[in-house]
Each structure stands twice: as structure tokens, then as C-alpha cells.
Design a protein around this motif. Structure first.
Motif, short mmCIF file in Angstrom:
data_model
loop_
_atom_site.label_atom_id
_atom_site.label_comp_id
_atom_site.label_asym_id
_atom_site.label_seq_id
_atom_site.Cartn_x
_atom_site.Cartn_y
_atom_site.Cartn_z
N GLN A 2 0.98 -1.35 0.11
CA GLN A 2 -0.17 -0.01 -0.05
C GLN A 2 0.97 1.31 0.03
N LYS A 3 1.84 1.21 0.66
CA LYS A 3 2.97 2.43 0.79
C LYS A 3 3.70 2.61 -0.52
N VAL A 4 4.01 1.36 -1.02
CA VAL A 4 4.54 1.59 -2.57
C VAL A 4 3.35 2.06 -3.38
N TYR A 5 2.29 1.73 -3.36
CA TYR A 5 1.49 2.13 -4.37
C TYR A 5 1.10 3.65 -4.15
N GLU A 6 1.09 4.32 -2.84
CA GLU A 6 0.65 5.62 -2.63
C GLU A 6 1.89 6.21 -3.11
N MET A 7 3.22 5.89 -2.64
CA MET A 7 4.30 6.55 -3.27
C MET A 7 4.52 6.84 -4.98
N THR A 8 4.04 5.58 -5.27
CA THR A 8 4.16 5.53 -6.93
C THR A 8 3.11 6.62 -7.29
N LYS A 9 1.98 6.33 -6.75
CA LYS A 9 0.75 7.28 -7.36
C LYS A 9 1.23 9.06 -7.11
N ASP A 10 1.94 9.01 -5.90
CA ASP A 10 2.28 10.49 -6.06
C ASP A 10 3.68 10.80 -6.72
N GLY A 11 3.98 9.82 -7.61
CA GLY A 11 5.01 10.42 -8.59
C GLY A 11 6.62 10.37 -7.92
N GLN A 12 6.59 9.53 -6.93
CA GLN A 12 8.12 9.27 -6.53
C GLN A 12 9.01 8.41 -7.50
N SER A 13 10.00 8.40 -7.53
CA SER A 13 10.97 7.67 -8.39
C SER A 13 11.17 6.31 -7.72
N LYS A 14 11.67 5.27 -8.56
CA LYS A 14 12.02 3.87 -7.79
C LYS A 14 13.17 4.05 -6.75
N ASP A 15 14.01 4.89 -7.03
CA ASP A 15 15.24 5.07 -5.92
C ASP A 15 14.46 5.74 -4.84
N GLU A 16 13.61 6.70 -5.09
CA GLU A 16 13.33 7.15 -3.70
C GLU A 16 12.47 6.40 -2.88
N ILE A 17 11.56 5.53 -3.58
CA ILE A 17 10.70 4.61 -2.87
C ILE A 17 11.53 3.44 -1.94
N VAL A 18 12.67 3.08 -2.90
CA VAL A 18 13.81 2.13 -2.16
C VAL A 18 14.37 2.74 -1.02
N ASP A 19 15.03 4.16 -1.01
CA ASP A 19 15.61 4.48 -0.15
C ASP A 19 14.60 4.78 1.00
N TYR A 20 13.47 4.93 0.92
CA TYR A 20 12.40 5.25 1.92
C TYR A 20 12.42 3.93 2.89
N MET A 21 12.11 3.10 2.00
CA MET A 21 11.98 1.71 2.73
C MET A 21 13.41 1.21 3.40
N ILE A 22 14.44 1.42 2.82
CA ILE A 22 15.80 1.00 3.41
C ILE A 22 15.96 2.01 4.67
N ALA A 23 15.46 3.18 4.55
CA ALA A 23 15.66 4.10 5.85
C ALA A 23 14.64 3.49 7.09
#
Length: 160
Positions: free
Chosen positions: A66-87
Motif C-alpha cells: 500500500q505504501k509503495v502504491y501511494e508513493m508511486t501514485k504521488d510520482g516518486q521514483s523507484k530510487d526514492e521509494i527504495v531509499d525510503y524503505m531502507i531508511a
């Protein structure tokens, strides 16, 4: 009475199918959908440990999807989403963790153990060779001692 029990059993069976829901995600573009699929197959579920968030049915994996879906819909890039998950969840959330001081034990630990074992085997075999060569040195003094012992009889008589 039998019809009543049959009706209750049928309604319970029908209600169980409500648990078998399928998550449907709608995207604005095909690129967002592709990014979501890639991330779903790239990120690891922290609870399941060997399943991707797309394959896992754990509640945490559902939250991550769900978080990946929301971040993808918000227009964030793949690297930004991966960095968020790692953090948020650490390097474990990716299948290829980067080489850091913390993960160096995982990367180099098996190699170090094999090298230590090899060194111990070589050192032990060399030590055994030196002990064997020390035992092989036989001089005339030792030969004389052996003959004296062999010539001694238990009752004190000597061989003539």
C-alpha cells in the motif's frame, strides 16, 4: 430443522469467500504500474524473510504494498521509494544489500572461515611432518640402548 442448519452452513461458507479478496491497484500511467510491479518483486518482506512483498500475504507486506502504491501514485521514483524503505526497515528489505561495515561480515565471513581452516590444515600437516622426521632420526647410541634392553632377560641373565 435440517434446512435451517443447511442454510446457516451455506451462509457461513459464502461468507468465508470474503477473506479471499484480491487487491486491485489503479494507476494513472503504464509506467507507474510497471514501477509498482518491479518494486513489488524487488522489495523483501521483513516478516517473511524470503518472500517479496508481492508474494507475501503477511499484514506487513500488505502495508508495504500500500505504501509503495501511494508513493508511486504521488510520482516518486523507484530510487526514492527504495531509499525510503531502507531508511525505515534497513538494508534487509532489499535482496542485494550494499557493501557496508555492517554487511561486510556477511560478504566476507565465509571466505575468512575457509581461509582459517585451510591455514590450520596446512600448519597441522607441517607439524606432523616435523614430528615424523624427528622420530626417524636413529643413531648408533639408540641402537646400542635397544640392543642392551633386548639382551637383558627379566631374571637378570644376559644372552651369550
Amino acid at each position: 430443522m435440517k434446512r435451517f442448519l443447511l442454510a446457516i452452513a451455506a451462509s457461513l461458507l459464502v461468507s468465508l469467500s470474503a477473506y479471499a479478496t484480491i487487491e486491485v491497484y489503479e494507476f494513472d500511467t503504464q509506467q507507474q504500474e510497471q514501477q509498482f510491479k518491479e518494486l513489488g518483486n524487488t522489495l523483501r518482506c521483513p516478516k517473511c524473510q524470503n518472500n517479496t512483498i508481492a508474494d507475501s500475504n503477511a499484514a506487513l507486506a500488505q502495508d508495504l504494498r500500500q505504501k509503495v502504491y501511494e508513493m508511486t501514485k504521488d510520482g516518486q521514483s523507484k530510487d526514492e521509494i527504495v531509499d525510503y524503505m531502507i531508511a525505515r526497515y534497513g538494508n534487509f528489505v532489499t535482496y542485494n544489500p550494499p557493501l557496508t561495515l555492517a554487511t561486510s561480515v556477511l560478504w566476507f565471513g565465509p571466505l575468512v572461515v575457509i581461509m582459517i581452516g585451510f591455514v590450520l590444515i596446512v600448519a597441522r600437516s607441517r607439524r606432523n611432518k616435523t614430528v615424523a622426521t624427528q622420530q626417524e632420526t636413529w643413531d648408533e647410541g639408540k641402537e646400542a640402548q635397544l640392543n642392551a634392553l633386548l639382551n637383558d632377560k627379566p631374571d637378570g641373565e644376559h644372552k651369550k
